[in-house]
Scaffold this motif. Structure first.
Motif, short mmCIF file in Angstrom:
data_model
loop_
_atom_site.label_atom_id
_atom_site.label_comp_id
_atom_site.label_asym_id
_atom_site.label_seq_id
_atom_site.Cartn_x
_atom_site.Cartn_y
_atom_site.Cartn_z
N ALA A 2 -2.95 3.10 -21.40
CA ALA A 2 -3.89 2.78 -20.34
C ALA A 2 -3.72 3.60 -19.03
CB ALA A 2 -3.27 1.44 -20.15
N VAL A 3 -2.78 4.31 -18.79
CA VAL A 3 -2.77 5.24 -17.58
C VAL A 3 -3.73 6.32 -17.93
CG1 VAL A 3 -1.31 6.79 -16.41
CG2 VAL A 3 -0.51 4.50 -17.00
N GLY A 4 -3.94 6.56 -19.13
CA GLY A 4 -4.71 7.63 -19.52
C GLY A 4 -6.23 7.50 -19.32
N GLU A 5 -6.47 5.93 -19.53
CA GLU A 5 -7.93 5.72 -19.73
C GLU A 5 -8.37 5.55 -17.97
OE1 GLU A 5 -9.01 2.53 -22.14
OE2 GLU A 5 -7.28 2.66 -23.20
N LEU A 21 2.03 -4.12 -6.68
CA LEU A 21 3.04 -3.60 -5.97
C LEU A 21 2.38 -3.33 -4.42
CD1 LEU A 21 5.89 -2.57 -5.65
CD2 LEU A 21 5.03 -0.33 -5.96
N ARG A 22 3.15 -4.01 -3.30
CA ARG A 22 2.78 -3.80 -2.22
C ARG A 22 3.71 -3.05 -1.17
NH1 ARG A 22 -0.53 -8.10 -3.49
NH2 ARG A 22 -2.07 -8.70 -2.10
N ASN A 23 3.33 -2.30 -0.22
CA ASN A 23 4.15 -1.73 0.80
C ASN A 23 4.99 -2.86 1.57
OD1 ASN A 23 3.97 1.20 0.34
ND2 ASN A 23 2.12 1.16 1.46
N SER A 24 4.39 -3.71 1.85
CA SER A 24 5.05 -4.83 2.45
C SER A 24 4.27 -6.19 2.27
CB SER A 24 4.98 -4.88 3.96
OG SER A 24 3.52 -4.65 4.54
N GLN A 25 5.00 -7.44 2.48
CA GLN A 25 4.25 -8.58 2.27
C GLN A 25 3.08 -9.09 3.18
OE1 GLN A 25 5.12 -11.18 0.19
NE2 GLN A 25 3.77 -12.81 0.86
N GLY A 26 1.92 -9.41 2.76
CA GLY A 26 0.70 -9.31 3.31
C GLY A 26 -0.09 -8.18 3.33
N ILE A 63 3.68 4.24 -11.13
CA ILE A 63 4.11 2.61 -11.14
C ILE A 63 2.93 1.93 -12.28
CG2 ILE A 63 4.95 2.58 -8.96
CD1 ILE A 63 2.42 1.37 -8.07
N CYS A 64 1.75 2.45 -12.53
CA CYS A 64 1.10 1.56 -13.43
C CYS A 64 1.67 1.33 -14.75
CB CYS A 64 -0.21 2.66 -13.76
SG CYS A 64 -1.42 1.72 -14.74
N PRO A 65 2.41 2.16 -15.64
CA PRO A 65 3.04 1.73 -16.70
C PRO A 65 3.93 0.57 -16.62
CG PRO A 65 3.56 3.93 -16.32
CD PRO A 65 2.55 3.73 -15.22
N VAL A 66 4.88 0.53 -15.48
CA VAL A 66 5.72 -0.39 -15.30
C VAL A 66 5.08 -1.64 -14.91
CG1 VAL A 66 7.62 -1.15 -13.47
CG2 VAL A 66 7.21 1.22 -13.91
N LEU A 67 4.01 -1.87 -14.25
CA LEU A 67 3.34 -3.04 -13.79
C LEU A 67 2.75 -3.69 -15.12
CD1 LEU A 67 1.51 -2.43 -10.59
CD2 LEU A 67 3.72 -3.41 -11.00
N ILE A 101 -4.12 5.64 2.14
CA ILE A 101 -3.19 5.13 3.06
C ILE A 101 -2.16 4.76 2.62
CG2 ILE A 101 -4.12 3.13 4.08
CD1 ILE A 101 -3.08 4.08 6.74
N ARG A 102 -2.50 3.75 1.39
CA ARG A 102 -1.27 2.95 0.81
C ARG A 102 -0.33 3.75 -0.27
NH1 ARG A 102 -5.15 -0.58 2.42
NH2 ARG A 102 -4.77 -2.09 3.65
N GLY A 103 -0.87 4.68 -0.79
CA GLY A 103 -0.34 5.32 -1.84
C GLY A 103 -0.85 6.39 -2.35
N SER A 104 -0.15 7.57 -3.14
CA SER A 104 -0.81 8.69 -3.58
C SER A 104 -1.31 8.36 -4.87
CB SER A 104 -0.04 9.75 -3.62
OG SER A 104 1.29 9.49 -4.46
N LYS A 105 -2.13 9.34 -5.61
CA LYS A 105 -2.45 9.17 -6.82
C LYS A 105 -1.19 9.23 -7.98
CE LYS A 105 -5.23 12.22 -10.04
NZ LYS A 105 -5.96 13.44 -10.11
N GLU A 106 -0.49 10.14 -7.37
CA GLU A 106 0.81 10.54 -8.46
C GLU A 106 1.60 9.22 -8.37
OE1 GLU A 106 -0.42 12.70 -6.21
OE2 GLU A 106 -1.21 14.05 -7.57
N TYR A 107 1.71 8.55 -7.37
CA TYR A 107 2.65 7.53 -7.15
C TYR A 107 1.90 6.15 -7.81
CZ TYR A 107 5.64 3.77 -4.89
OH TYR A 107 6.32 2.72 -5.13
N ARG A 108 0.64 6.07 -7.80
CA ARG A 108 0.18 5.34 -8.65
C ARG A 108 0.09 5.25 -10.22
NH1 ARG A 108 -3.56 4.91 -3.84
NH2 ARG A 108 -3.83 2.82 -3.23
N GLN A 109 -0.16 6.43 -10.56
CA GLN A 109 0.14 6.78 -11.85
C GLN A 109 1.44 6.49 -12.32
OE1 GLN A 109 -1.24 10.96 -11.58
NE2 GLN A 109 -2.96 10.47 -12.63
#
Length: 267
Positions: A231-234, A172-177, A251-255, A241-249
């Protein structure tokens, strides 16, 4: 900001390059130097290894070998790599910044620097890969990414074992590139699953428990959901600057789930 160099040399052999590297603490190996340009490092001698014949992607009976000087653009466009592992290596690099950067950035620099944001390293870690170092010899990629090398060395090539492993790369990216906020890759060879998560923003790692769990029973939607949460728990996550810890947690199961489903779709 730009790095500065007292002298710029093109060694004729790896032995000469290795010797030059050790002649002064600030001497530096130059591959594509794309990321080096972002800093202000002062270098006594830049050791450019671009003329040492390290730019190739070749196939043997059992392996695929990628020279350290191969660019990300060459990985992206390689018909050979596209024939294996569902083209995961091609797909992992195609959104990295722009074509101009991918024409310069090299596989060797990407792997050797063990960048946390690397999409390529996440994809490679789902496969059976060894790195070959000039002085250190062969080392499993997983070990190299975890520990690096004790001294200063030169990465010569990557050696990938050919197999029927199915693989998928998601990000997941904020924008292409831009660089990925988070990336994940999953591979399967019979009951041997590997779930890898990178750009957390730390270095990519295998979720060993979740990977083993997927290989132990029937792959129902409930078990897949359970594996993604394991996996998220591990993993450890952080903010930048691209994302917070909570946001990454979040989206991780979705990816991971998307990657598992894509692997299951390839039979």
């Amino acid at each position: 900001m730009m790095y500065s160099v007292r002298q710029y040399l093109f060694p004729r052999t790896l032995e000469e390059a290795h010797q030059l590297l050790h002649n002064h603490p600030s001497n530096t190996i130059i591959g594509g130097s794309t990321y080096l340009r972002l800093g202000g490092k002062t270098i006594d001698t830049a050791v450019d290894i671009s003329r040492l014949g390290l730019k190739y992607i070749m196939e043997t009976e059992d392996t695929i070998v990628i020279g350290a000087g191969t660019t990300l653009r060459e990985v992206e466009n390689s018909p050979l790599l596209n024939r294996y592992f569902n083209g995961i290596l091609n797909k992992s690099v195609r959104h990295i910044v722009g074509v101009q950067l991918r024409n310069l950035a090299t596989v060797g620099a990407n792997v050797f620097a063990r960048f946390g944001f690397s999409d390529l390293n996440t994809a490679l870690l789902t496969l059976d890969v060894d790195v070959e170092l000039y002085q250190g010899g062969l080392m499993p990629l997983r070990q190299f990414l975890q520990k690096g090398v004790g001294g200063r060395d030169i990465l010569v090539k990557l050696i990938i074992q050919k197999s029927e492993r199915q693989a998928s790369f998601q990000m997941l990216r904020n924008s292409q590139g831009d660089y990925a906020i988070l990336n994940a890759a999953v591979s399967r060879l019979e009951n041997d699953w590997r779930i890898v998560v990178g750009a957390r923003p730390g270095r990519c790692e295998i979720a060993g428990g979740a990977s083993a769990f997927l290989g132990e029973g029937s792959l129902t939607p409930e078990r897949i959901d359970q594996a993604t949460q394991m996996a998220v728990g591990e993993m450890t996550f952080g903010s930048n600057i691209r994302g917070s810890k909570e946001y990454r947690q979040g989206i991780c199961p979705v990816l991971i789930k998307r990657a598992v489903q894509e692997v299951l779709a390839w039979k």
